[in-house]
Design a protein around this motif. Structure first.
Motif, PDB file in Angstrom:
ATOM      1  N   ASN A  91       0.832  -1.206   0.000  1.00 20.96           N
ATOM      2  CA  ASN A  91       0.000   0.000   0.000  1.00 20.96           C
ATOM      3  C   ASN A  91       0.868   1.258   0.000  1.00 20.96           C
ATOM      4  OD1 ASN A  91       0.831   0.458   2.650  1.00 20.96           O
ATOM      5  ND2 ASN A  91      -1.158   0.050   3.574  1.00 20.96           N
ATOM      6  N   ASN A  92       0.217   2.419   0.026  1.00 20.91           N
ATOM      7  CA  ASN A  92       0.963   3.680  -0.080  1.00 20.91           C
ATOM      8  C   ASN A  92       1.916   3.920   1.080  1.00 20.91           C
ATOM      9  OD1 ASN A  92      -1.052   4.260   1.805  1.00 20.91           O
ATOM     10  ND2 ASN A  92      -2.083   5.779   0.524  1.00 20.91           N
ATOM     11  N   MET A  93       1.553   3.426   2.282  1.00 19.94           N
ATOM     12  CA  MET A  93       2.442   3.604   3.433  1.00 19.94           C
ATOM     13  C   MET A  93       3.683   2.742   3.314  1.00 19.94           C
ATOM     14  SD  MET A  93       1.657   6.025   5.313  1.00 19.94           S
ATOM     15  CE  MET A  93       3.118   5.603   6.243  1.00 19.94           C
ATOM     16  N   ALA A 102      10.912 -11.198  11.556  1.00 21.46           N
ATOM     17  CA  ALA A 102      11.051  -9.844  11.003  1.00 21.46           C
ATOM     18  C   ALA A 102      11.350  -8.788  12.061  1.00 21.46           C
ATOM     19  CB  ALA A 102       9.786  -9.469  10.245  1.00 21.46           C
ATOM     20  N   VAL A 103      10.756  -8.918  13.242  1.00 26.79           N
ATOM     21  CA  VAL A 103      10.827  -7.824  14.218  1.00 26.79           C
ATOM     22  C   VAL A 103      12.051  -7.882  15.136  1.00 26.79           C
ATOM     23  CG1 VAL A 103       8.317  -7.571  14.225  1.00 26.79           C
ATOM     24  CG2 VAL A 103       9.417  -9.005  15.977  1.00 26.79           C
ATOM     25  N   VAL A 104      12.844  -8.930  15.070  1.00 25.74           N
ATOM     26  CA  VAL A 104      14.013  -9.029  15.955  1.00 25.74           C
ATOM     27  C   VAL A 104      14.936  -7.826  15.742  1.00 25.74           C
ATOM     28  CG1 VAL A 104      16.085 -10.351  16.533  1.00 25.74           C
ATOM     29  CG2 VAL A 104      13.932 -11.543  16.086  1.00 25.74           C
ATOM     30  N   GLY A 105      15.204  -7.098  16.814  1.00 27.00           N
ATOM     31  CA  GLY A 105      16.084  -5.936  16.753  1.00 27.00           C
ATOM     32  C   GLY A 105      15.420  -4.659  16.294  1.00 27.00           C
ATOM     33  N   ALA A 106      14.103  -4.686  16.110  1.00 28.44           N
ATOM     34  CA  ALA A 106      13.405  -3.508  15.580  1.00 28.44           C
ATOM     35  C   ALA A 106      13.393  -2.347  16.565  1.00 28.44           C
ATOM     36  CB  ALA A 106      11.974  -3.875  15.201  1.00 28.44           C
ATOM     37  N   HIS A 107      13.782  -1.177  16.088  1.00 28.73           N
ATOM     38  CA  HIS A 107      13.641   0.045  16.882  1.00 28.73           C
ATOM     39  C   HIS A 107      12.184   0.509  16.869  1.00 28.73           C
ATOM     40  CE1 HIS A 107      17.973   0.038  15.971  1.00 28.73           C
ATOM     41  NE2 HIS A 107      18.113   0.753  17.062  1.00 28.73           N
ATOM     42  N   ALA A 108      11.491   0.233  15.764  1.00 27.72           N
ATOM     43  CA  ALA A 108      10.090   0.637  15.644  1.00 27.72           C
ATOM     44  C   ALA A 108       9.330  -0.395  14.824  1.00 27.72           C
ATOM     45  CB  ALA A 108       9.975   2.009  14.986  1.00 27.72           C
ATOM     46  N   ILE A 109       8.108  -0.678  15.268  1.00 27.54           N
ATOM     47  CA  ILE A 109       7.181  -1.491  14.486  1.00 27.54           C
ATOM     48  C   ILE A 109       6.051  -0.581  14.032  1.00 27.54           C
ATOM     49  CG2 ILE A 109       5.565  -3.426  14.481  1.00 27.54           C
ATOM     50  CD1 ILE A 109       7.247  -4.782  16.577  1.00 27.54           C
ATOM     51  N   TYR A 110       5.777  -0.611  12.756  1.00 23.83           N
ATOM     52  CA  TYR A 110       4.796   0.276  12.132  1.00 23.83           C
ATOM     53  C   TYR A 110       3.693  -0.580  11.514  1.00 23.83           C
ATOM     54  CZ  TYR A 110       3.585   4.712   9.753  1.00 23.83           C
ATOM     55  OH  TYR A 110       2.977   5.874   9.347  1.00 23.83           O
ATOM     56  N   LEU A 138       4.353   2.625  15.936  1.00 20.99           N
ATOM     57  CA  LEU A 138       3.901   3.740  15.094  1.00 20.99           C
ATOM     58  C   LEU A 138       2.723   3.313  14.225  1.00 20.99           C
ATOM     59  CD1 LEU A 138       7.388   5.065  13.863  1.00 20.99           C
ATOM     60  CD2 LEU A 138       5.975   6.029  15.687  1.00 20.99           C
ATOM     61  N   HIS A 139       1.846   4.265  13.946  1.00 23.54           N
ATOM     62  CA  HIS A 139       0.669   4.024  13.096  1.00 23.54           C
ATOM     63  C   HIS A 139       0.265   5.373  12.526  1.00 23.54           C
ATOM     64  CE1 HIS A 139      -3.255   2.792  11.669  1.00 23.54           C
ATOM     65  NE2 HIS A 139      -3.226   1.621  12.276  1.00 23.54           N
ATOM     66  N   CYS A 140      -0.037   5.426  11.223  1.00 19.66           N
ATOM     67  CA  CYS A 140      -0.380   6.707  10.598  1.00 19.66           C
ATOM     68  C   CYS A 140      -1.790   7.180  10.978  1.00 19.66           C
ATOM     69  CB  CYS A 140      -0.232   6.617   9.084  1.00 19.66           C
ATOM     70  SG  CYS A 140      -1.131   5.253   8.332  1.00 19.66           S
ATOM     71  N   LEU A 141      -2.630   6.284  11.521  1.00 19.53           N
ATOM     72  CA  LEU A 141      -3.987   6.601  11.974  1.00 19.53           C
ATOM     73  C   LEU A 141      -4.899   6.966  10.779  1.00 19.53           C
ATOM     74  CD1 LEU A 141      -3.336   8.610  15.267  1.00 19.53           C
ATOM     75  CD2 LEU A 141      -3.523   6.135  14.980  1.00 19.53           C
ATOM     76  N   GLU A 172      -2.294   1.701  23.488  1.00 21.78           N
ATOM     77  CA  GLU A 172      -2.312   2.566  24.670  1.00 21.78           C
ATOM     78  C   GLU A 172      -1.075   2.410  25.544  1.00 21.78           C
ATOM     79  OE1 GLU A 172      -4.366   4.884  25.072  1.00 21.78           O
ATOM     80  OE2 GLU A 172      -6.009   4.360  23.704  1.00 21.78           O
ATOM     81  N   SER A 173      -0.098   1.645  25.108  1.00 24.35           N
ATOM     82  CA  SER A 173       1.090   1.388  25.921  1.00 24.35           C
ATOM     83  C   SER A 173       2.074   2.550  25.877  1.00 24.35           C
ATOM     84  CB  SER A 173       1.790   0.118  25.430  1.00 24.35           C
ATOM     85  OG  SER A 173       2.400   0.346  24.164  1.00 24.35           O
ATOM     86  N   ARG A 174       3.064   2.499  26.745  1.00 23.43           N
ATOM     87  CA  ARG A 174       4.113   3.533  26.769  1.00 23.43           C
ATOM     88  C   ARG A 174       4.945   3.498  25.491  1.00 23.43           C
ATOM     89  NH1 ARG A 174       7.452   3.513  32.281  1.00 23.43           N
ATOM     90  NH2 ARG A 174       8.335   5.307  31.215  1.00 23.43           N
ATOM     91  N   ALA A 175       4.985   2.342  24.843  1.00 19.66           N
ATOM     92  CA  ALA A 175       5.757   2.213  23.603  1.00 19.66           C
ATOM     93  C   ALA A 175       5.086   2.931  22.432  1.00 19.66           C
ATOM     94  CB  ALA A 175       5.938   0.739  23.259  1.00 19.66           C
ATOM     95  N   SER A 176       3.793   3.207  22.556  1.00 26.53           N
ATOM     96  CA  SER A 176       3.040   3.819  21.471  1.00 26.53           C
ATOM     97  C   SER A 176       3.338   5.309  21.357  1.00 26.53           C
ATOM     98  CB  SER A 176       1.541   3.601  21.696  1.00 26.53           C
ATOM     99  OG  SER A 176       0.788   4.240  20.680  1.00 26.53           O
ATOM    100  N   LYS A 177       3.776   5.728  20.191  1.00 23.74           N
ATOM    101  CA  LYS A 177       4.096   7.144  19.937  1.00 23.74           C
ATOM    102  C   LYS A 177       3.170   7.727  18.873  1.00 23.74           C
ATOM    103  CE  LYS A 177       7.529   6.701  22.775  1.00 23.74           C
ATOM    104  NZ  LYS A 177       7.453   7.295  24.146  1.00 23.74           N
ATOM    105  N   VAL A 178       1.979   7.138  18.740  1.00 29.43           N
ATOM    106  CA  VAL A 178       1.094   7.499  17.629  1.00 29.43           C
ATOM    107  C   VAL A 178       0.587   8.943  17.709  1.00 29.43           C
ATOM    108  CG1 VAL A 178       0.407   5.124  17.173  1.00 29.43           C
ATOM    109  CG2 VAL A 178      -0.942   6.501  18.763  1.00 29.43           C
TER     110      VAL A 178
END
Length: 316
Positions: free
Chosen positions: A167-169, A222-230, A271-274, A288-294
């Motif tokens: 997709n576009n993202m 895929a996510v091992v070592g990820a700084h961010a999951i989008y 992360l999520h573009c919403l 809703e977690s502390r990890a969420s920077k949305v």
């Protein structure tokens, strides 16, 4: 000679160098600090921008409007029922009319060809607020959020996108990551891997910046070592009829506590573009977690979009 983006279009990050993208991010940081300090500016004094929307919008519309007002300009919203774009009137004719009245034009809609045709004929900067192919202003906000969490140099960060990989993202994150040397992973079923031509193009760009582009089907790998999951919605605007089919296919790619833990890092952010469909592509717990920077990310749409407008038509 100082870097300048005056008069440039903003249609895809493919058109910008690493230095130019960092210039926009640096400008966004300055404009965010200015906004937080309560300082109203005049960088867009006397400027008028047209906002063309074929698709509905919360963040993009509000960000362009407030960004313009904050710096002394005027934004005029033109919805799909307000103009004849691509219907009664050719895109190039609309472009030539609006280009004589406005200093810049934003377009949010379906076809990438529409925003490209606007740019070809308007005679003023045209900005892509989202098409079915690319969403470049969102990527600037995403990267600004990454900078706020991991430092201004993004080279070497591992960014994993889980979900619909074509997709576009996914396209835009892949381009941006390749340009700035991130290690970008698309985690999706192979049937939803990105277009081969774009994938190869991004691999070539990443090879020059020290980054990498990977396609991995297994989420835990895929996510091992990820700084961010989008992630993003499983069915984009215009694909609602495929919602049930996509849910069945992408359920294993849901971002949940187990997937966040699988990164084996304690500083991974989400992360999520919403807008987000909770308990679909992401659980309420992660959202809703502390990890969420949305919501930092959503606010950063304003500052990064303001940087694009100011850099291309502003009184710098």
């Amino acid at each position: 000679m100082p870097l300048s983006l005056k008069g440039r279009h903003f249609l895809t990050l493919k058109d910008f160098t690493e230095q130019e993208i960092y210039y926009l991010l640096d400008l966004a940081i300055q404009l965010k600090a200015k906004k937080r300090a309560g300082i109203r500016g005049n960088l867009l004094q006397g400027k008028n921008i047209a906002l063309l929307f074929e698709k509905s919008s919360t963040r993009t519309r509000c960000a362009f409007t407030v960004a313009c007002i904050d710096e002394g300009g005027h934004a005029e919203y033109l919805g799909k029922n307000d103009i004849h774009l691509g219907g009664k009137e050719d895109v190039k004719d609309t472009a030539r009319v609006l280009g004589r009245m406005f200093d810049g034009i934003e377009y949010r809609g379906f076809k990438q060809s529409f925003v490209e045709e606007l740019a070809a004929y308007a005679g003023v900067p045209v900005w892509n607020g989202l098409t079915d192919t690319y969403h470049p202003t969102q990527i600037l906000a995403d990267f600004l959020t990454l900078q706020e969490n991991f430092g201004t140099n993004l080279q070497g960060l591992r960014l994993v996108y889980a979900g619909d990989g074509r997709n576009n993202m996914a396209n835009s994150l892949m381009i941006g990551s390749a340009k700035l040397g991130l290690h970008f992973v698309i985690c999706s079923p192979s049937t939803l891997f990105p277009e081969r031509e774009l994938y190869a193009e991004c691999q070539a760009m990443a090879a020059k910046t020290g980054g990498s582009i990977s396609l991995i089907e297994d989420p835990n790998e895929a996510v091992v070592g990820a700084h961010a999951i989008y992630t993003d919605v499983w069915a984009s605007m215009g694909e609602e009829a495929q919602q049930a089919e996509r849910e069945a296919l992408l359920r294993p790619y849901q971002v949940n506590a187990q997937l966040m833990k699988a990164t084996k890092r304690n500083d991974t952010i989400f992360l999520h573009c919403l807008p987000a469909y909770k308990e679909k592509e992401v659980t309420e717990e992660v959202f809703e977690s502390r990890a969420s920077k949305v919501f930092d990310e959503a606010e950063n749409r304003l500052h990064s979009i303001k940087a694009v407008i100011v850099a291309t038509i502003g009184n710098l």
